[in-house]
Design a protein around this motif. Structure first.
Motif, PDB file in Angstrom:
ATOM      1  N   PHE A  74      50.530 -27.335  14.175  1.00 45.28           N
ATOM      2  CA  PHE A  74      50.269 -25.986  13.674  1.00 45.28           C
ATOM      3  C   PHE A  74      49.609 -25.947  12.298  1.00 45.28           C
ATOM      4  N   GLU A  75      49.786 -27.012  11.520  1.00 45.78           N
ATOM      5  CA  GLU A  75      49.137 -27.035  10.200  1.00 45.78           C
ATOM      6  C   GLU A  75      47.629 -26.869  10.331  1.00 45.78           C
ATOM      7  N   ALA A  76      47.055 -27.577  11.295  1.00 41.92           N
ATOM      8  CA  ALA A  76      45.608 -27.511  11.490  1.00 41.92           C
ATOM      9  C   ALA A  76      45.166 -26.106  11.869  1.00 41.92           C
ATOM     10  N   VAL A  77      45.953 -25.444  12.695  1.00 44.31           N
ATOM     11  CA  VAL A  77      45.622 -24.071  13.103  1.00 44.31           C
ATOM     12  C   VAL A  77      45.700 -23.142  11.895  1.00 44.31           C
ATOM     13  N   ALA A  78      46.756 -23.320  11.093  1.00 44.19           N
ATOM     14  CA  ALA A  78      46.934 -22.470   9.909  1.00 44.19           C
ATOM     15  C   ALA A  78      45.764 -22.640   8.944  1.00 44.19           C
ATOM     16  N   GLN A  79      45.331 -23.893   8.781  1.00 52.53           N
ATOM     17  CA  GLN A  79      44.201 -24.166   7.881  1.00 52.53           C
ATOM     18  C   GLN A  79      42.930 -23.506   8.383  1.00 52.53           C
ATOM     19  N   TRP A  80      42.678 -23.655   9.689  1.00 52.57           N
ATOM     20  CA  TRP A  80      41.481 -23.077  10.283  1.00 52.57           C
ATOM     21  C   TRP A  80      41.495 -21.557  10.123  1.00 52.57           C
ATOM     22  N   LEU A  81      42.650 -20.970  10.389  1.00 53.98           N
ATOM     23  CA  LEU A  81      42.782 -19.522  10.335  1.00 53.98           C
ATOM     24  C   LEU A  81      42.582 -18.998   8.910  1.00 53.98           C
ATOM     25  N   THR A  82      43.168 -19.703   7.951  1.00 54.53           N
ATOM     26  CA  THR A  82      43.035 -19.296   6.560  1.00 54.53           C
ATOM     27  C   THR A  82      41.566 -19.337   6.126  1.00 54.53           C
ATOM     28  N   GLU A  83      40.870 -20.390   6.545  1.00 52.26           N
ATOM     29  CA  GLU A  83      39.456 -20.526   6.226  1.00 52.26           C
ATOM     30  C   GLU A  83      38.641 -19.406   6.862  1.00 52.26           C
ATOM     31  N   LYS A  84      38.954 -19.117   8.119  1.00 48.53           N
ATOM     32  CA  LYS A  84      38.238 -18.096   8.879  1.00 48.53           C
ATOM     33  C   LYS A  84      38.427 -16.709   8.262  1.00 48.53           C
ATOM     34  N   ALA A  85      39.613 -16.495   7.705  1.00 47.02           N
ATOM     35  CA  ALA A  85      39.950 -15.178   7.167  1.00 47.02           C
ATOM     36  C   ALA A  85      39.473 -14.989   5.732  1.00 47.02           C
ATOM     37  N   ARG A  86      38.932 -16.057   5.160  1.00 44.28           N
ATOM     38  CA  ARG A  86      38.599 -16.048   3.738  1.00 44.28           C
ATOM     39  C   ARG A  86      37.725 -14.886   3.314  1.00 44.28           C
ATOM     40  N   GLY A  87      36.753 -14.548   4.110  1.00 41.40           N
ATOM     41  CA  GLY A  87      35.843 -13.474   3.732  1.00 41.40           C
ATOM     42  C   GLY A  87      36.470 -12.085   3.760  1.00 41.40           C
ATOM     43  N   VAL A  88      37.611 -11.980   4.461  1.00 39.06           N
ATOM     44  CA  VAL A  88      38.219 -10.659   4.671  1.00 39.06           C
ATOM     45  C   VAL A  88      39.444 -10.439   3.793  1.00 39.06           C
ATOM     46  N   LEU A  89      40.297 -11.494   3.700  1.00 38.10           N
ATOM     47  CA  LEU A  89      41.568 -11.353   2.989  1.00 38.10           C
ATOM     48  C   LEU A  89      41.350 -11.019   1.519  1.00 38.10           C
ATOM     49  N   SER A  90      42.160 -10.083   1.036  1.00 42.06           N
ATOM     50  CA  SER A  90      42.009  -9.691  -0.364  1.00 42.06           C
ATOM     51  C   SER A  90      42.856 -10.574  -1.250  1.00 42.06           C
TER      52      SER A  90
END
Lengths: 215, 117
Positions: free
Chosen positions: A199-215
């Motif tokens: 799950f760490e890899a998924v969390a990392q991918w997701l965090t990266e993917k969300a970077r442009g949106v998350l405030s």
């Protein structure tokens, strides 16, 4: 023959417009929304229970089921705020339902756990930024060939129940080939909701993917 | 199962336009449904009689025009129908890959036919 009246109303446009509006609203609030899809029993709830604690932003979960609040109770027991939508028969969640379920004080990640269904959820945008598809080796390696739209529309595919791999027949190459024909760049992650691995890899991918949106 | 709400939307749309024109009844509803709209024309026909009962569209005939999905080639810009498991452009010598378009995703109530008594 009677009089012909021109109508020219695109019925799906209403839903698409509302999905776009929901998405815009979420983006402007700095919330990244994930539409979680998969057949019944693949582990959508379990994957979220493993994934969410690894994210460094808060998460809110909208649980969708035909009936019952079993999944919402699991989320809340784990300290994850969640709300339940029961469709009482409809086989997928839609934009109006999501628009009505989003809390006012949302921040971070919004996970929408869609109805357990490998067919209908793939067809509808409900305001999400990405679609996350969960599959398992138990269902067989031919799912991409039989349910192409779900695999085409997925932005990320999580293969859960890896711990069961020794006990089932699963031709990984056949599966990966099928996915590759439909969706050339989709990342494939292997996890086990039981053991917690992957799950760490998924969390990392997701965090990266969300970077442009998350405030 | 999810054809039920959209069939309701068809009947609501037909009735709204019929009332605007003071129709006594709707005799036909002309639809354009793409194969990738997410809805099955057969299922809509199945639900229609049930959903339309008691409405101005109760006796309406459904005419459904089907639209096959088309991809647009990223290289030559041509529209083509997709063959199973491939996105490649059929234009000789092109070698491009196609991307899905909105063609095949329609769900349009094109027109209705009414009778005023």
């Amino acid at each position: 023959m009677g009089e012909v009246i021109s109508v020219q109303e695109e019925l799906l446009e209403r839903n698409r417009l509302l999905a776009a509006k929901v998405n815009y609203d979420l983006t402007s609030r700095g919330v990244f929304a994930v539409n979680v899809m998969g057949a019944p029993g693949v582990g959508k709830t379990t994957v979220l229970l493993n994934l969410i604690p690894l994210l460094d932003k808060p998460s809110f979960v909208i649980e969708g089921d035909i009936q019952s609040d079993i999944d919402t109770r699991k989320m809340r027991a784990a300290g994850i705020p969640a709300t339940q939508i029961n469709t009482d028969g409809a086989c997928h969640l839609d934009s109006p339902q999501i628009a009505g379920a989003i809390p006012a004080d949302l921040a971070g990640f919004l996970f929408i756990e869609n109805i357990g269904n490998l067919v209908c959820p793939a067809e509808f945008m409900i305001g999400e930024h990405i679609k996350l598809l969960i599959v398992t080796p138990v269902e067989g390696a031919d799912k991409p060939y039989k349910y192409p739209l779900a695999f085409e529309k997925a932005d990320v595919i999580v293969v859960n129940k890896l711990d069961l791999l020794p006990h089932v027949d699963f031709d990984w190459d056949y599966f990966a080939d099928g996915v590759g024909k439909l969706n050339q760049r989709v990342p494939l992650f292997k996890v086990s909701g039981r053991t917690g691995e992957g799950f760490e890899a998924v969390a990392q991918w997701l965090t990266e993917k969300a970077r442009g949106v998350l405030s | 199962m999810h054809e039920y709400p959209i069939t309701q939307a068809i009947v609501e749309t037909a009735e709204r336009h019929a009332r605007r024109h003071r129709a006594a009844r709707v005799t036909a509803i002309n639809l354009v449904i793409g194969d990738h709209s997410g809805y099955l024309a057969d299922a809509i026909e199945l639900y229609f009689d049930i959903v339309a009962k008691g409405s101005l569209a109760e006796t309406a005939r459904l005419n459904i025009e089907r639209v096959r999905p088309m991809l647009r080639c990223a290289v030559c810009g041509g529209l083509f129908r997709r063959r199973p498991f491939e996105f490649s452009c059929p234009e000789p010598g092109c070698g491009g890959e196609g991307a899905p378009t909105d063609i095949g995703r329609e769900f349009l109530v094109k027109s209705i036919e009414i009778e005023t008594d």
